[in-house]
Design an enzyme around this catalytic site. Sequence first.
Site, PDB file in Angstrom:
ATOM      1  N   CYS A   1       0.828  -1.196   0.000  1.00 36.43           N
ATOM      2  CA  CYS A   1       0.000   0.000   0.000  1.00 36.43           C
ATOM      3  C   CYS A   1       0.871   1.258   0.000  1.00 36.43           C
ATOM      4  CB  CYS A   1      -0.937  -0.003   1.211  1.00 36.43           C
ATOM      5  SG  CYS A   1      -2.218   1.267   1.159  1.00 36.43           S
ATOM      6  N   CYS A   2       1.897   1.270   0.840  1.00 41.61           N
ATOM      7  CA  CYS A   2       2.818   2.409   0.885  1.00 41.61           C
ATOM      8  C   CYS A   2       3.575   2.571  -0.425  1.00 41.61           C
ATOM      9  CB  CYS A   2       3.814   2.245   2.038  1.00 41.61           C
ATOM     10  SG  CYS A   2       3.140   2.579   3.681  1.00 41.61           S
TER      11      CYS A   2
ATOM     12  N   CYS B   1      -3.666   3.929   9.056  1.00 40.06           N
ATOM     13  CA  CYS B   1      -2.445   3.350   9.635  1.00 40.06           C
ATOM     14  C   CYS B   1      -1.829   4.222  10.718  1.00 40.06           C
ATOM     15  CB  CYS B   1      -1.417   3.101   8.531  1.00 40.06           C
ATOM     16  SG  CYS B   1      -1.993   1.965   7.252  1.00 40.06           S
TER      17      CYS B   1
ATOM     18  N   CYS C   1       7.607   3.948   5.891  1.00 38.16           N
ATOM     19  CA  CYS C   1       6.815   3.709   4.693  1.00 38.16           C
ATOM     20  C   CYS C   1       7.684   3.379   3.491  1.00 38.16           C
ATOM     21  CB  CYS C   1       5.928   4.906   4.393  1.00 38.16           C
ATOM     22  SG  CYS C   1       6.820   6.451   4.231  1.00 38.16           S
TER      23      CYS C   1
END
Length: 231
Positions: free
Chosen positions: A113-114, A199, A222
Amino acid sequence: MPETLETVRKVAEQWDAQRILAWGFARYGPQMAMASSFGLEDVVLIDIASSIEPSISVFTLDTDFLFPETYELIERVEARYGLVVERLKPDLSPIQQADQHAPSLWQRDPDLCCRIRKVEPLKRKLGTLKAWVTGVRREQSPTRANAQKVEWDEKFGLVKLNPLVEWTTGELWDYVRTYHVPYNPLHDRSYPSIGCTHCTRPVQPGEDPRAGRWSGFNKTECGLHIAGGKD
């Protein structure tokens, strides 16, 4: 790292934030930009930089999942300093990401996702620059403890300036209060480190300042400030 930059790196450890930024502006001009997540160190950095070069280029990684307070702060900073913050967007919208990777990717694979929403947009942006400025501080985490004020970013292939690398959280707050710098009100509600809504949680007394990021995962970064080729 080029030999001349290695020489600057060593000398720059004796420089304060103003001198580091002044050197960067003089050497790289419009080919240098500041990355900002609008945390406490970032607003301090913008305040210092704007007094040296009012036309400083500032960009942020708009993941589509930032807190409303963060979006509001961006607008306040733009108004105060006369900036237009460049908002870097991922290739995939939240709906497209859910279609391709199933909903709530951050709950299953936060690294992916990051990478989609932060690392890849940043990589594209940095490919257009010769230097970037960050609010990285050694105090923030063990992965940042060896950061230098001026260094070669091996991962992204350009010069990286970390003017506040030696600053403590207390020094940041002193600066914010002295110069009335706008900041994210979430900091007053136990959010020392602020990222995406999914998050980020408040930190409990006694916890590490970054414990509220990616809680439940063995993850504290991240991928933007990790040396080497990994995301």
